[in-house]
Design a protein around this motif. Structure first.
Motif, PDB file in Angstrom:
ATOM      1  N   GLU A  99      33.232 -15.948  -5.682  1.00 50.65           N
ATOM      2  CA  GLU A  99      33.839 -16.344  -4.667  1.00 50.65           C
ATOM      3  C   GLU A  99      35.391 -15.740  -4.152  1.00 50.65           C
ATOM      4  O   GLU A  99      35.755 -15.748  -3.264  1.00 50.65           O
ATOM      5  CB  GLU A  99      34.304 -17.765  -4.777  1.00 50.65           C
TER       6      GLU A  99
ATOM      7  N   SER B  11      36.292 -21.150  -0.195  1.00 53.95           N
ATOM      8  CA  SER B  11      35.853 -19.904   0.232  1.00 53.95           C
ATOM      9  C   SER B  11      34.600 -20.344   1.212  1.00 53.95           C
ATOM     10  O   SER B  11      34.217 -21.404   1.185  1.00 53.95           O
ATOM     11  CB  SER B  11      35.301 -18.909  -0.870  1.00 53.95           C
ATOM     12  N   CYS B  12      33.853 -19.153   1.867  1.00 56.22           N
ATOM     13  CA  CYS B  12      33.042 -19.562   2.688  1.00 56.22           C
ATOM     14  C   CYS B  12      31.886 -20.122   2.331  1.00 56.22           C
ATOM     15  O   CYS B  12      31.129 -21.263   2.914  1.00 56.22           O
ATOM     16  CB  CYS B  12      32.564 -18.410   3.690  1.00 56.22           C
ATOM     17  N   ARG B  13      31.318 -19.980   0.921  1.00 54.56           N
ATOM     18  CA  ARG B  13      30.222 -20.591   0.161  1.00 54.56           C
ATOM     19  C   ARG B  13      28.837 -19.993   0.831  1.00 54.56           C
ATOM     20  O   ARG B  13      27.898 -20.510   0.756  1.00 54.56           O
ATOM     21  CB  ARG B  13      30.252 -22.227   0.349  1.00 54.56           C
TER      22      ARG B  13
ATOM     23  N   CYS C 168      29.766 -15.219  -2.476  1.00 57.53           N
ATOM     24  CA  CYS C 168      29.738 -16.594  -2.966  1.00 57.53           C
ATOM     25  C   CYS C 168      28.726 -17.039  -3.710  1.00 57.53           C
ATOM     26  O   CYS C 168      28.646 -17.978  -4.576  1.00 57.53           O
ATOM     27  CB  CYS C 168      30.192 -17.533  -1.686  1.00 57.53           C
TER      28      CYS C 168
ATOM     29  N   ALA D  33      38.953 -15.517   0.162  1.00 60.46           N
ATOM     30  CA  ALA D  33      39.084 -16.924  -0.520  1.00 60.46           C
ATOM     31  C   ALA D  33      40.480 -17.536   0.074  1.00 60.46           C
ATOM     32  O   ALA D  33      41.294 -16.778   0.159  1.00 60.46           O
ATOM     33  CB  ALA D  33      39.025 -16.704  -2.064  1.00 60.46           C
TER      34      ALA D  33
ATOM     35  N   CYS E 144      34.943 -13.354  -1.571  1.00 59.06           N
ATOM     36  CA  CYS E 144      34.439 -14.013  -0.372  1.00 59.06           C
ATOM     37  C   CYS E 144      34.592 -13.089   0.934  1.00 59.06           C
ATOM     38  O   CYS E 144      35.775 -12.458   0.932  1.00 59.06           O
ATOM     39  CB  CYS E 144      34.752 -15.163  -0.146  1.00 59.06           C
TER      40      CYS E 144
END
Length: 359
Positions: A115, A103-105, A110, A122, A118
């Motif tokens: 997540e 996922s983008c984090r 996130c 995801a 996201c």
């Protein structure tokens, strides 16, 4: 198809079983995994659960199939290699991987350990495009490489075969139970459907100290529900008398049924401010507005869970000795298992013994 994935006649070092067209029939397939990055964990897969998603995606029921496709997103195995930045895992650790591997984090979801929601989407464990452009391939295979943030520690002593179904079926029912506070002892829970998800909802409900009623269309499940799974009550949903007797008696209902069914009868069983959570996927949800307005009730949807809760659930299952009821099969049996899953002929989750049978 990205250059990372070698075709069926290629010389990749990962062995799997893949669907190559909309028949969804799986057959042996060799391909390459992406190379291990600094934050990655390489996991030798020992077991993989079979989820209904593994019927739908290979048969292109969502209209976005990327072939060849290796399904499987209930993965349990043993760490065989770690990247230089990996701190939480070491070679030999028992780990699980669920329905998504990236996922983008960076987004709020996130950041909150959610997540799966996201904002950029995801990256699913199979049939999705990863950040490096490769197509993700699932757990019906010999090993997998994933970012450490999407791997989960399977507690010591917890069987890997039992852990596999928790990574999708387990977390899918655990998440809404925690979100809607279905972990308050003494409250009452209804569980609609007694399949892979439903039987775990019953087990979690009992572990949380709830009074659990199972709803099924078939009397044949009664003995299993009460004796094998420890439910307190069993109701045949078409039996008007049994249903009426439960009016306004339940705090919560988890609906795991994917077949079409009426909703008003179930809403009438909820107490004031009761909640019905949908984790199955019928083709439509149809109910009278009065079913909600009349008792301040709500109907809510839930997908699988975030990383924080997935780890919490695995630890909870180990602490409370909660084990899914599984039927272990070799990979060579996977097409038959998928057919049996369609017919609901499984108690209650197929798990592929990848390590012993994938050669």
């Amino acid at each position: 198809m990205s250059s990372e994935n070698t075709g069926a006649n290629g010389n990749g070092d990962c062995l799997g079983w893949a669907a190559t067209d909309e028949s969804g029939i799986l057959s042996p397939y060799k391909f390459s995994r992406r190379s291990l990055q600094n934050d990655d964990v390489s996991v030798k897969i020992t077991h993989c659960g079979i989820c209904y998603a593994d019927v739908l995606f290979p048969r292109n029921k969502h209209g976005n199939a990327k072939y060849p496709m290796v399904p499987g997103h209930e993965i349990a195995g043993i760490v065989q290699e770690v990247g230089s930045n990996v701190r939480g895992f070491k070679v030999g650790d028992h780990v699980g991987i669920g329905t998504y591997v990236n996922s983008c984090r960076n987004c709020d979801y996130c950041g909150d350990g959610l997540e799966i929601f996201c904002e950029k989407g995801a990256v699913f464990t199979y049939n999705n495009v990863d950040e490096d452009g490769t197509i993700t391939q699932g757990g019906f295979s010999s090993y997998i490489v994933a970012h450490q943030g999407y791997c989960f520690r399977i507690p010591d002593g917890y069987p890997l075969a039992s852990a596999a179904p928790l990574l999708c079926a387990g977390i899918t029912v655990y998440t809404p139970m925690i979100r809607h506070k279905m972990n308050q002892p003494g409250k009452s829970l209804g569980v609609i459907g007694l399949g892979g998800l439903g039987h775990l909802a019953v087990k979690f409900g009992k572990a949380f100290g709830l009074n659990v009623t199972v709803f099924s269309t078939s009397t044949s499940k009664k003995e299993e529900a009460l004796t094998l799974l420890g439910a307190d009550n069993f109701v045949v949903s078409s039996n008007l008398e049994q249903m009426t007797a439960l009016a306004k008696s339940l705090d919560f209902i988890i609906d795991t049924a994917s077949g079409d069914h009426p909703f008003d009868p179930y809403m009438s069983l909820l107490k004031t401010a009761g909640v019905l959570v949908l984790v199955g996927a019928p083709s439509e949800v149809k109910l009278s507005p009065l079913s909600l307005i009349g008792g301040m009730k709500s109907i809510s949807g839930s997908a699988t869970g975030g990383t924080k809760q997935t780890q919490e659930m695995l630890d909870f299952c180990a602490a409370h000795k909660i084990y899914p009821n599984i039927e272990i099969v070799p990979i060579q049996y996977v097409n038959e298992a998928l057919e049996r899953l369609i017919k609901r002929d499984v108690k209650y989750r197929f798990v592929i013994d990848v390590e012993s049978s994938l050669k």
